[in-house]
Design a protein around this motif. Structure first.
Motif, short mmCIF file in Angstrom:
data_model
loop_
_atom_site.label_atom_id
_atom_site.label_comp_id
_atom_site.label_asym_id
_atom_site.label_seq_id
_atom_site.Cartn_x
_atom_site.Cartn_y
_atom_site.Cartn_z
N ASN A 1 5.43 13.99 -20.86
CA ASN A 1 4.18 14.46 -20.26
C ASN A 1 3.12 13.36 -20.27
O ASN A 1 2.39 13.18 -19.29
CB ASN A 1 3.66 15.69 -21.01
N LEU A 2 3.06 12.66 -21.38
CA LEU A 2 2.10 11.56 -21.47
C LEU A 2 2.41 10.50 -20.41
O LEU A 2 1.51 10.00 -19.72
CB LEU A 2 2.13 10.95 -22.88
N GLN A 3 3.71 10.20 -20.31
CA GLN A 3 4.10 9.19 -19.32
C GLN A 3 3.78 9.67 -17.89
O GLN A 3 3.35 8.89 -17.04
CB GLN A 3 5.60 8.90 -19.45
N MET A 4 4.01 10.96 -17.65
CA MET A 4 3.74 11.54 -16.33
C MET A 4 2.26 11.45 -15.97
O MET A 4 1.89 11.17 -14.82
CB MET A 4 4.18 13.01 -16.29
N GLN A 5 1.42 11.71 -16.92
CA GLN A 5 -0.02 11.63 -16.67
C GLN A 5 -0.42 10.21 -16.26
O GLN A 5 -1.21 10.01 -15.32
CB GLN A 5 -0.79 12.05 -17.92
N GLU A 6 0.16 9.24 -16.95
CA GLU A 6 -0.14 7.84 -16.61
C GLU A 6 0.32 7.52 -15.18
O GLU A 6 -0.40 6.89 -14.40
CB GLU A 6 0.56 6.91 -17.61
N VAL A 7 1.54 8.02 -14.87
CA VAL A 7 2.08 7.76 -13.52
C VAL A 7 1.23 8.44 -12.46
O VAL A 7 1.00 7.89 -11.36
CB VAL A 7 3.55 8.25 -13.46
N GLN A 8 0.74 9.63 -12.74
CA GLN A 8 -0.08 10.36 -11.77
C GLN A 8 -1.38 9.63 -11.46
O GLN A 8 -1.81 9.56 -10.31
CB GLN A 8 -0.39 11.77 -12.31
N THR A 9 -1.99 9.09 -12.51
CA THR A 9 -3.23 8.33 -12.28
C THR A 9 -2.97 7.12 -11.38
O THR A 9 -3.73 6.82 -10.45
CB THR A 9 -3.82 7.86 -13.62
N GLU A 10 -1.83 6.46 -11.65
CA GLU A 10 -1.47 5.31 -10.80
C GLU A 10 -1.21 5.75 -9.35
O GLU A 10 -1.59 5.06 -8.39
CB GLU A 10 -0.22 4.64 -11.38
N LEU A 11 -0.56 6.93 -9.22
CA LEU A 11 -0.27 7.45 -7.87
C LEU A 11 -1.54 7.76 -7.10
O LEU A 11 -1.65 7.49 -5.89
CB LEU A 11 0.57 8.73 -7.97
N VAL A 12 -2.51 8.34 -7.79
CA VAL A 12 -3.78 8.67 -7.13
C VAL A 12 -4.45 7.41 -6.59
O VAL A 12 -4.94 7.37 -5.45
CB VAL A 12 -4.69 9.42 -8.11
N GLU A 13 -4.43 6.38 -7.41
CA GLU A 13 -5.04 5.11 -6.98
C GLU A 13 -4.31 4.54 -5.75
O GLU A 13 -4.93 4.09 -4.79
CB GLU A 13 -5.00 4.11 -8.14
N SER A 14 -2.96 4.59 -5.84
CA SER A 14 -2.18 4.04 -4.71
C SER A 14 -2.38 4.85 -3.44
O SER A 14 -2.43 4.31 -2.32
CB SER A 14 -0.70 4.00 -5.08
N ASN A 15 -2.52 6.19 -3.58
CA ASN A 15 -2.75 7.06 -2.41
C ASN A 15 -4.07 6.74 -1.74
O ASN A 15 -4.18 6.72 -0.50
CB ASN A 15 -2.74 8.53 -2.83
N SER A 16 -5.09 6.50 -2.54
CA SER A 16 -6.40 6.17 -1.96
C SER A 16 -6.32 4.86 -1.18
O SER A 16 -6.87 4.74 -0.07
CB SER A 16 -7.44 6.07 -3.07
N LYS A 17 -5.60 3.89 -1.75
CA LYS A 17 -5.43 2.61 -1.04
C LYS A 17 -4.66 2.81 0.26
O LYS A 17 -4.98 2.22 1.30
CB LYS A 17 -4.70 1.61 -1.95
N LEU A 18 -3.62 3.66 0.18
CA LEU A 18 -2.81 3.94 1.38
C LEU A 18 -3.65 4.57 2.49
O LEU A 18 -3.53 4.22 3.67
CB LEU A 18 -1.66 4.88 1.03
N GLN A 19 -4.48 5.51 2.11
CA GLN A 19 -5.33 6.17 3.10
C GLN A 19 -6.26 5.17 3.79
O GLN A 19 -6.47 5.22 5.01
CB GLN A 19 -6.15 7.28 2.43
N GLN A 20 -6.80 4.29 3.02
CA GLN A 20 -7.68 3.27 3.60
C GLN A 20 -6.93 2.41 4.62
O GLN A 20 -7.42 2.15 5.72
CB GLN A 20 -8.26 2.40 2.48
#
Length: 357
Positions: free
Chosen positions: A113-132
């Motif tokens: 779960n801890l690892q998943m939370q870290e991955v999710q934060t990274e995913l959110v950042e990457s998604n924002s960059k992708l949208q741009q």
């Protein structure tokens, strides 16, 4: 007599004794019958008791069988209970093992779960960059599309202008040639117009002459039509007169022939009326035919059936003499003939009734 009386007395005494004995036996019989009925009733009661006891015995046997079955089932259930107890013990050991495994898995889950939370934060950042980047790409694509459409439109306009230029050149050439042809045609039409005017004048004079001739022919036609109508009327009159004279001639000839062969006036009148009826039938005047045949009944004494047969025979003979065929079915099926038959049959019935009286 005394002996007889004594014997009678003895016999009476014996009779009395026998009567007493009979009464005793009857009373005994009655008692025995009562005892028999009682014994029968007791027997029936015993039979019912015996039947009840038999049914009870059968039920007891059934109960014993059921008890044995239940014993066997109890034994089986005890064995099954032992088995279930063993299985329960095994399950308890398995449960202990599974609990230990569960604890281990829970710890692993927490880590994941801890690892998943870290991955999710990274995913959110990457998604924002992708949208741009996607928005930028869309803008560039739109600009490219606009440029392409503008280039296509400009090319099409160029092609259209070139084709229009070519068409205009060709049209100018055609108009020049048409102008020359038109000038030539104008010159020709002027000459033709002059010729046509001359021809018109000539045709007008001819038309006037034709009109005068046509009026004259119309007058002549009207005169000829009136003459033709008059001649047709005269022809119709002459035809009717001819037919009348022919019929009169034929009638006279037939009268002469009848007068030669006939024996009485009534017979000649009868035959003449039949001939006139046939002549009316040939003309198509069935009413006149009916009247003549009705009149002919007065001049004959034959039966109605004989008269009808004579009519048909004479009609056939007359038509044969003229080279014609008689359609007897058409004649007999006509309404006038049917009316005539009804009248003749009524007259015959009246005559028969009067003769019987």
């Amino acid at each position: 007599l005394q002996k007889h009386q004594q014997e009678l007395e003895k016999s009476e005494s014996e009779l009395q004794k026998t009567n007493q004995e009979l009464q005793q036996t009857q009373s005994q019989l009655n008692q025995t019958q009562a005892e028999l009925t009682e014994s029968n009733s007791q027997l029936k009661q015993k039979e019912t008791i015996w039947q009840q006891s038999e049914t009870q015995l059968k039920e007891l046997q059934k109960n014993q069988q059921e008890w044995q079955i239940s014993k066997s089932q109890l034994h089986k259930t005890k064995q099954e209970l032992k088995r279930t107890n063993l299985q329960m013990q095994e399950l308890q050991t398995e449960l202990v093992e599974s609990n230990s495994k569960l604890q281990q898995t829970e710890t692993l889950l927490q880590r994941t779960n801890l690892q998943m939370q870290e991955v999710q934060t990274e995913l959110v950042e990457s998604n924002s960059k992708l949208q741009q980047t996607e928005t930028l790409l869309q803008r560039t694509n739109l600009q490219i599309q606009e440029l392409q459409t503008e280039s296509v439109e400009s090319n099409s306009k160029l092609q259209q202008t070139e084709t229009l230029l070519e068409q205009s050149h060709s049209q100018i050439k055609q108009t020049k040639t048409l102008l020359k042809e038109f000038q030539n045609q104008l010159h020709q039409t002027d000459e033709e117009r002059k010729n046509q005017q001359l021809q018109l004048q000539e045709t007008q004079t001819v038309l006037q002459q034709v009109q005068t001739q046509w009026r004259q022919t119309e007058i002549l036609l009207q005169q000829s039509q009136s003459q033709q109508q008059n001649s047709q009327k005269e022809l119709v009159k002459t035809k009717s007169q001819l037919t009348q004279t022919q019929s009169e001639l034929e009638k006279l000839q037939y009268q002469q022939a009848i007068l030669r062969n006939s024996k009485s006036e009534s017979q000649t009148e009868y035959q003449l009326l039949v001939w006139e009826a046939w002549y009316a039938y040939q003309k198509g005047d069935l009413v006149e035919m009916q009247e003549h045949l009705q009149k002919s009944l007065k001049y004959t004494e034959n039966s109605r059936t004989e008269i009808v047969m004579e009519w048909l025979d004479s009609f056939a003979n007359f038509s044969q003499q003229k080279g014609l065929e008689l359609d007897s079915e058409k004649l007999t099926s006509s309404a006038e003939w049917q009316k005539l038959m009804k009248r003749t049959m009524k007259i015959q019935n009246k005559v028969l009734v009067s003769s019987e009286k």
